[in-house]
Design a protein around this motif. Structure first.
Motif, PDB file in Angstrom:
ATOM      1  N   PRO A  51     -11.928   2.989 -30.637  1.00 57.19           N
ATOM      2  CA  PRO A  51     -11.215   4.249 -30.421  1.00 57.19           C
ATOM      3  C   PRO A  51     -10.319   4.187 -29.193  1.00 57.19           C
ATOM      4  CG  PRO A  51     -13.530   4.481 -29.828  1.00 57.19           C
ATOM      5  CD  PRO A  51     -13.361   3.109 -30.411  1.00 57.19           C
ATOM      6  N   PRO A  52      -9.184   4.894 -29.241  1.00 55.64           N
ATOM      7  CA  PRO A  52      -8.285   4.903 -28.084  1.00 55.64           C
ATOM      8  C   PRO A  52      -8.854   5.738 -26.942  1.00 55.64           C
ATOM      9  CG  PRO A  52      -7.480   6.399 -29.769  1.00 55.64           C
ATOM     10  CD  PRO A  52      -8.663   5.690 -30.351  1.00 55.64           C
ATOM     11  N   VAL A  53      -8.476   5.381 -25.739  1.00 50.62           N
ATOM     12  CA  VAL A  53      -8.846   6.143 -24.546  1.00 50.62           C
ATOM     13  C   VAL A  53      -7.600   6.335 -23.689  1.00 50.62           C
ATOM     14  CG1 VAL A  53     -11.236   5.307 -24.501  1.00 50.62           C
ATOM     15  CG2 VAL A  53      -9.486   4.100 -23.193  1.00 50.62           C
ATOM     16  N   MET A  54      -7.678   7.306 -22.794  1.00 54.75           N
ATOM     17  CA  MET A  54      -6.606   7.557 -21.830  1.00 54.75           C
ATOM     18  C   MET A  54      -7.112   7.117 -20.459  1.00 54.75           C
ATOM     19  SD  MET A  54      -4.018   9.139 -23.398  1.00 54.75           S
ATOM     20  CE  MET A  54      -3.203  10.121 -22.172  1.00 54.75           C
ATOM     21  N   VAL A  55      -6.291   6.399 -19.710  1.00 51.87           N
ATOM     22  CA  VAL A  55      -6.629   5.972 -18.352  1.00 51.87           C
ATOM     23  C   VAL A  55      -5.637   6.642 -17.409  1.00 51.87           C
ATOM     24  CG1 VAL A  55      -6.939   4.037 -16.786  1.00 51.87           C
ATOM     25  CG2 VAL A  55      -7.471   3.760 -19.231  1.00 51.87           C
ATOM     26  N   ASN A  56      -6.155   7.464 -16.513  1.00 54.46           N
ATOM     27  CA  ASN A  56      -5.308   8.182 -15.554  1.00 54.46           C
ATOM     28  C   ASN A  56      -4.991   7.308 -14.350  1.00 54.46           C
ATOM     29  OD1 ASN A  56      -5.158  10.796 -16.910  1.00 54.46           O
ATOM     30  ND2 ASN A  56      -7.377  10.843 -16.573  1.00 54.46           N
ATOM     31  N   THR A  65      -6.391  10.415 -27.058  1.00 55.98           N
ATOM     32  CA  THR A  65      -5.038   9.950 -26.771  1.00 55.98           C
ATOM     33  C   THR A  65      -4.080  11.123 -26.802  1.00 55.98           C
ATOM     34  OG1 THR A  65      -3.378   8.315 -27.389  1.00 55.98           O
ATOM     35  CG2 THR A  65      -4.552   9.383 -29.189  1.00 55.98           C
ATOM     36  N   TYR A  66      -2.822  10.859 -26.576  1.00 55.63           N
ATOM     37  CA  TYR A  66      -1.804  11.894 -26.708  1.00 55.63           C
ATOM     38  C   TYR A  66      -1.802  12.420 -28.146  1.00 55.63           C
ATOM     39  CZ  TYR A  66       0.264  10.273 -22.299  1.00 55.63           C
ATOM     40  OH  TYR A  66       0.477   9.931 -20.994  1.00 55.63           O
ATOM     41  N   PRO A  67      -1.654  13.717 -28.348  1.00 52.03           N
ATOM     42  CA  PRO A  67      -1.659  14.255 -29.717  1.00 52.03           C
ATOM     43  C   PRO A  67      -0.608  13.604 -30.629  1.00 52.03           C
ATOM     44  CG  PRO A  67      -1.770  16.036 -28.120  1.00 52.03           C
ATOM     45  CD  PRO A  67      -1.524  14.767 -27.354  1.00 52.03           C
ATOM     46  N   GLN A  68       0.568  13.314 -30.096  1.00 51.97           N
ATOM     47  CA  GLN A  68       1.628  12.742 -30.926  1.00 51.97           C
ATOM     48  C   GLN A  68       1.395  11.268 -31.279  1.00 51.97           C
ATOM     49  OE1 GLN A  68       1.818  13.840 -27.791  1.00 51.97           O
ATOM     50  NE2 GLN A  68       3.626  13.098 -26.720  1.00 51.97           N
ATOM     51  N   THR A  69       0.410  10.618 -30.663  1.00 55.63           N
ATOM     52  CA  THR A  69       0.128   9.218 -30.994  1.00 55.63           C
ATOM     53  C   THR A  69      -1.238   9.047 -31.623  1.00 55.63           C
ATOM     54  OG1 THR A  69      -0.700   8.744 -28.774  1.00 55.63           O
ATOM     55  CG2 THR A  69       1.638   8.322 -29.188  1.00 55.63           C
ATOM     56  N   LYS A  70      -1.816  10.117 -32.094  1.00 59.30           N
ATOM     57  CA  LYS A  70      -3.160  10.088 -32.659  1.00 59.30           C
ATOM     58  C   LYS A  70      -3.272   9.112 -33.832  1.00 59.30           C
ATOM     59  CE  LYS A  70      -6.827  13.312 -33.618  1.00 59.30           C
ATOM     60  NZ  LYS A  70      -7.386  13.735 -32.363  1.00 59.30           N
ATOM     61  N   GLN A  71      -2.199   8.879 -34.571  1.00 57.23           N
ATOM     62  CA  GLN A  71      -2.254   8.071 -35.780  1.00 57.23           C
ATOM     63  C   GLN A  71      -1.710   6.657 -35.607  1.00 57.23           C
ATOM     64  OE1 GLN A  71      -3.839   8.967 -38.581  1.00 57.23           O
ATOM     65  NE2 GLN A  71      -4.441  10.757 -37.412  1.00 57.23           N
ATOM     66  N   ILE A  72      -1.676   6.123 -34.401  1.00 57.93           N
ATOM     67  CA  ILE A  72      -1.194   4.753 -34.228  1.00 57.93           C
ATOM     68  C   ILE A  72      -2.222   3.788 -34.790  1.00 57.93           C
ATOM     69  CG2 ILE A  72      -0.662   2.946 -32.557  1.00 57.93           C
ATOM     70  CD1 ILE A  72       0.772   4.973 -30.908  1.00 57.93           C
ATOM     71  N   GLU A  73      -1.846   3.082 -35.812  1.00 57.33           N
ATOM     72  CA  GLU A  73      -2.676   2.077 -36.466  1.00 57.33           C
ATOM     73  C   GLU A  73      -1.759   1.219 -37.308  1.00 57.33           C
ATOM     74  OE1 GLU A  73      -1.860   3.310 -39.433  1.00 57.33           O
ATOM     75  OE2 GLU A  73      -2.886   5.135 -39.876  1.00 57.33           O
ATOM     76  N   GLY A  74      -2.282   0.199 -37.908  1.00 57.26           N
ATOM     77  CA  GLY A  74      -1.470  -0.621 -38.786  1.00 57.26           C
ATOM     78  C   GLY A  74      -1.094  -1.950 -38.169  1.00 57.26           C
ATOM     79  N   GLY A  75       0.014  -2.496 -38.649  1.00 56.74           N
ATOM     80  CA  GLY A  75       0.457  -3.809 -38.220  1.00 56.74           C
ATOM     81  C   GLY A  75       1.753  -3.749 -37.437  1.00 56.74           C
ATOM     82  N   TYR A  76       1.861  -4.605 -36.438  1.00 54.75           N
ATOM     83  CA  TYR A  76       3.009  -4.609 -35.539  1.00 54.75           C
ATOM     84  C   TYR A  76       3.489  -6.029 -35.286  1.00 54.75           C
ATOM     85  CZ  TYR A  76       1.625   0.161 -34.632  1.00 54.75           C
ATOM     86  OH  TYR A  76       1.304   1.471 -34.791  1.00 54.75           O
TER      87      TYR A  76
END
Length: 113
Positions: A51-56, A65-76
């Motif tokens: 799971p993603p985490v935020m580091v301050n 994570t940021y709401p707008q990046t909640k769905q980052i997954e897949g291939g890059y």
């Protein structure tokens, strides 16, 4: 040269289980072609089991994570290429190998690198 992000979300790659070995072979072949051409920078799939985490700035870690990046997954894939047209050509090769459309984005030029 510009670096380009070529990517797809996990849900876009809908492949019958019996075709997965062929898709894997084709994807590895395109990666090798990019390496041989000297344009490969980095690539891989997001490990969706972590799971993603935020580091301050103070080092505090919080889940999520940021709401707008909640769905980052897949291939890059990140390729360094001479033109946008070249990025589109490589994206087509990756799309063919992975059997799904690819999104193409350019990174800003970094004069320090």
């Amino acid at each position: 040269m510009t670096k380009y992000l070529i990517s797809f979300p996990s849900g876009a790659m809908v492949v019958p289980e019996h075709d997965l070995p062929a898709v894997s072979d084709a994807a590895h072949a395109v990666v090798q072609e990019a390496k041989d051409a000297g344009v490969w920078v980095f690539g891989g799939g997001i490990d969706e089991s972590v799971p993603p985490v935020m580091v301050n700035a103070d080092g505090t870690v919080t889940e999520g994570t940021y709401p707008q990046t909640k769905q980052i997954e897949g291939g890059y894939s990140v390729l360094e290429l001479p033109s946008y047209e070249s990025a589109l050509e490589w994206a087509a090769k990756i799309a063919d190998a992975c059997r799904c459309a690819q999104e193409v984005r350019a990174f800003h030029y970094d004069p320090a690198s």
